[in-house]
Design an enzyme around this catalytic site. Structure first.
Site, PDB file in Angstrom:
ATOM      1  N   ASP A 167       0.921  -1.334  -0.047  1.00 30.82           N
ATOM      2  CA  ASP A 167       0.039   0.061  -0.113  1.00 30.82           C
ATOM      3  C   ASP A 167       0.970   1.519   0.071  1.00 30.82           C
ATOM      4  O   ASP A 167       1.821   1.253   0.696  1.00 30.82           O
ATOM      5  CB  ASP A 167      -1.028  -0.096   1.247  1.00 30.82           C
ATOM      6  CG  ASP A 167      -2.018   1.087   1.150  1.00 30.82           C
ATOM      7  OD1 ASP A 167      -2.700   0.989   0.292  1.00 30.82           O
ATOM      8  OD2 ASP A 167      -1.873   1.911   2.187  1.00 30.82           O
TER       9      ASP A 167
ATOM     10  N   GLU B  77       1.911  -0.485  -4.963  1.00 24.47           N
ATOM     11  CA  GLU B  77       0.962   0.471  -5.278  1.00 24.47           C
ATOM     12  C   GLU B  77       1.632   1.715  -5.609  1.00 24.47           C
ATOM     13  O   GLU B  77       2.018   2.709  -4.715  1.00 24.47           O
ATOM     14  CB  GLU B  77      -0.209   0.620  -4.336  1.00 24.47           C
ATOM     15  CG  GLU B  77      -1.433   1.809  -4.679  1.00 24.47           C
ATOM     16  CD  GLU B  77      -2.052   2.267  -3.634  1.00 24.47           C
ATOM     17  OE1 GLU B  77      -2.875   2.724  -3.997  1.00 24.47           O
ATOM     18  OE2 GLU B  77      -1.337   2.572  -2.622  1.00 24.47           O
TER      19      GLU B  77
HETATM   20  C1  NOJ Z   1      -4.518   2.665  -0.930  1.00 19.65           C
HETATM   21  C2  NOJ Z   1      -5.594   2.029  -0.828  1.00 19.65           C
HETATM   22  O1  NOJ Z   1      -5.738   1.297  -2.039  1.00 19.65           O
HETATM   23  C3  NOJ Z   1      -6.716   3.058  -0.383  1.00 19.65           C
HETATM   24  O2  NOJ Z   1      -7.944   2.098  -0.319  1.00 19.65           O
HETATM   25  C4  NOJ Z   1      -6.276   3.275   1.183  1.00 19.65           C
HETATM   26  O3  NOJ Z   1      -7.435   4.354   1.215  1.00 19.65           O
HETATM   27  C5  NOJ Z   1      -4.937   4.366   0.965  1.00 19.65           C
HETATM   28  N1  NOJ Z   1      -4.085   3.615   0.169  1.00 19.65           N
HETATM   29  C6  NOJ Z   1      -4.558   4.522   2.392  1.00 19.65           C
HETATM   30  O4  NOJ Z   1      -4.105   3.276   3.044  1.00 19.65           O
END
Ligand code: NOJ
Length: 558
Positions: free
Chosen positions: A229, A283
């Protein structure tokens, strides 16, 4: 071949993927991965929220779809301030989702069905209910406990202003002031997301050691990888400078900092010490896509999502450009992705004049029939490209973004943090319709509480139990495409070449005579001939390829 309309046989450009990709383990390089947003997938215990036994019970459905792996969104203990991306305990499962034993069963179950399993790791921030943050609040300024986070004195005569001008990704300031143990207004702490998600300080050795231990905890339990993440934001410029006045494309002091590479090199060494080809998927929303490259050189992350592709509107020239840039800069090592739990479902996006994403206050109306036609063509385009693809639960059923969720049901923190200006991401997180008949469309058992978000009545015709009988259903299109993709040799190499095609049409070949052709123009175009039609996104007539339609073809031999 010379008589083919549009000269589909002639190669107009070839793109060679950087060689690094070839050295990668094969499974993640070619995989189709199915993303499961746990709380909206399947509810086994009737509380209205999806859970791990619910996922386990539906593994045959996922297997039969024809994917190679699943990615599960966070399952950890969490107060759910951000749907589980606020983790209070990284080594246990939230009771809403089940138990650690359920997780272990699910890992075994996935493997038993021949599916790899990727879990989400959330290293940028934890929950304000995490034991470390509670200890930091109790310990007070200047302590080792506070050193694991970003605590700073405020600005202004009595520290009443945030330490800098950073804004939270969800709206509002990225800083919250705490009340010190003695009852006075005290320091501020950094949270790039909600106040319930304090950012960890990755310059602190405790943080590094803790996360390596957490990775081991789950690798020891057999997971095949981690989706990381906010992978580009862990390290901050310790000066925490203001950003006012920075040029739009200048690097932000919270992203893409040089120190990140050491962390991921160390993680890579760790994961490579485990048997099997286990992977890290980053990500990373950095633009342009070429900024992903340093992370994908073979000693850090295995892959990172190709969000440029996701963000490209339904336009042949722009899609071609992003495909070219992707293949030329990072090769096939960045998975193609159309949707996930953070963006407006692509069926709805493609039904709009603009790309209309969730962070817009008023994205405009969508033509869902047009969107559905384009979504069918888009998945055939996506699955025909070199590399891996990530599919988001429900896209295979043709679900659209639910944009009329009653405001008292909205759970996404974005809604509150933007002062109700932006509804947020709940519209792509509505629980799946499994059965056309029965309460909650079979999301839970018959006597279950209603699903945590209401489903549109019109989803009855999209239920997973009735689509198999309809040859033209979205589910059957996905199953067919994934079956061809897996069973044939067309995609066994990174071979890719554009073919001549009319304006507004994308046409390319892969290996073994395979061709993909997608008409994004407003008028029908002539189909090439001769050749064998492997798959069409909708029925064809008179040798014409209608607008918003894709075909997979095999050139006839001889
Ligand atoms: C990316 C995640 O995919 C999202 O759902 C989340 O709100 C943010 N990161 C913070 O963790």
């Amino acid at each position: 071949m010379a008589d083919e309309p549009h000269g589909l046989a002639s190669v107009t450009s070839e793109v060679t993927a950087p060689s690094q990709a070839a050295a990668e383990p094969a499974w993640h390089h070619r995989a189709a991965v199915y993303q499961i947003y746990v709380r909206s997938f399947a509810d086994s215990n009737g509380d209205g929220v999806g859970d791990l036994p619910g996922v386990a019970a539906r593994l045959p459905y996922v297997r039969d779809l024809g994917v190679d792996a699943i990615w599960l969104t966070p399952w950890y203990v969490s107060p759910m301030a951000d749907g589980g991306y606020d983790v209070a305990d990284y080594r246990d499962i939230d009771p809403l989702f089940g138990t650690l034993a359920d997780a272990e069963r699910l890992i075994r179950g996935a493997h038993g069905h021949g599916l790899k399993i990727i879990i989400d790791i959330v290293p940028n921030h934890c929950s304000s209910q995490h034991r470390w943050f509670k200890a930091a609040l109790a310990a007070g300024p200047g302590t080792a406990e506070r050193g694991r986070f970003w605590f700073r004195a405020g600005r202004g005569p009595s520290g009443e202003l945030p330490p800098n001008d950073w804004r939270s990704m969800f709206g509002g300031p990225a800083w919250t002031r705490v009340t010190e143990p003695d009852g006075t207004a005290g320091e501020w702490y950094l949270h790039l997301y909600a106040p319930e998600q304090p950012d960890l300080n990755w310059d602190n050795p405790d943080v590094r050691a803790e996360f390596e231990d957490i990775l081991r905890f789950w690798l020891d339990r057999g997971v095949d990888g981690f989706r990381i993440d906010v992978a580009d934001c862990l390290v901050k410029d310790p000066a925490l400078p203001d950003v006012a006045g920075l040029l739009a494309d200048a690097r932000r002091p919270w992203e893409d900092q040089p120190g990140l590479h050491d962390i991921y090199r160390s993680w890579r060494t760790l994961i490579d010490s485990y048997p099997g080809a286990r992977v890290f998927v980053g990500e990373i929303w950095l633009k342009p896509l070429s900024r992903l490259r340093p992370y994908l050189q073979g000693d850090q992350l295995h892959t990172a999502f190709n969000f440029d592709f996701l963000g490209t509107p339904w336009d042949a020239a722009r899609l071609r450009a992003v495909i070219d840039t992707t293949l030329a800069t990072i090769g096939a090592s960045a998975p193609w992705v159309l949707s996930n739990h953070d963006v407006t479902r692509h069926l709805t996006r493609y039904g709009r004049a603009t790309t209309g994403n969730v962070y817009q206050a008023d994205p405009g109306a969508a033509d869902l029939e047009l969107g559905a036609r384009r979504a069918r063509a888009a998945i055939m385009l996506t699955l025909a490209l070199p590399g891996s693809a990530y599919l988001y639960q429900g896209e295979e059923l043709g679900l659209w973004e639910v944009e009329d969720i009653p405001v008292d049901k909205i759970a996404d923190p974005i809604y509150e943090r933007t002062g109700h200006a932006v509804r947020g991401r709940d519209g792509c997180r509505v629980p799946l319709p499994w059965r056309a008949d029965g309460p909650g469309f079979g999301f839970g058992p018959p006597d279950a509480r209603p699903p945590w978000l209401p489903q549109p009545a019109a989803w009855r015709r999209l239920a997973a139990d009735i689509q198999p009988a309809d040859a033209s259903s979205m589910l059957n299109l996905y199953r067919s495409a994934l079956r061809i993709r897996r069973a044939s040799g067309y995609f066994a190499t990174d071979a890719f070449a554009w073919l001549d095609a009319p304006v507004g049409v994308l046409a390319f070949s892969r290996s073994d005579g395979f061709r993909c052709m997608v008409n994004l123009a407003a008028e029908p175009v002539q189909m090439p001939s001769p050749g064998e039609l492997l798959l069409a996104s909708r029925p064809l007539e008179d040798g014409l390829l209608p607008p918003d339609t894709a075909v997979w073809l095999r050139a006839s031999r001889g």
